[in-house]
Design a protein around this motif. Sequence first.
Motif, short mmCIF file in Angstrom:
data_model
loop_
_atom_site.label_atom_id
_atom_site.label_comp_id
_atom_site.label_asym_id
_atom_site.label_seq_id
_atom_site.Cartn_x
_atom_site.Cartn_y
_atom_site.Cartn_z
N THR A 214 0.82 -1.20 0.00
CA THR A 214 0.00 0.00 0.00
C THR A 214 0.86 1.26 0.00
O THR A 214 0.48 2.26 -0.58
N SER B 182 1.88 1.80 -3.56
CA SER B 182 0.75 2.25 -4.35
C SER B 182 0.42 3.71 -4.05
O SER B 182 0.09 4.47 -4.95
N ASN B 183 0.52 4.12 -2.78
CA ASN B 183 0.27 5.52 -2.44
C ASN B 183 1.35 6.43 -3.02
O ASN B 183 1.06 7.54 -3.43
#
Length: 73
Positions: free
Chosen positions: A50, A53-54
Motif C-alpha cells: 500500500t 501504491s500511495n
Amino acid sequence: MIILTFLLIAYLIRKKYLPEEATTWDKILYYAFSVVLTPLLGPWFLKKLTAASNKNRENNKSEEYGCTFPDFM
C-alpha cells in the motif's frame, strides 16, 4: 476459519513452492510454516504494497480525474 483460509492459500500456491516428489514431512512443514508465517508476515507485506501504491498515486496526481459525491446535508 482464518487458519482454513491460510491453508487454502497454501494449497493453491503449492506447485510453486513444493516439489512434486515432496515427502509427507515436507508437506507438513510447508503447510505448518504457511499457517504460522502468513499472519506474521502478511501485515508487513500489505503495508509495503500500500505504501508503494500511495507513492505512485502522489507522483501521478495531475493524471488523476475524479469526482466528488454530492453533498446531501
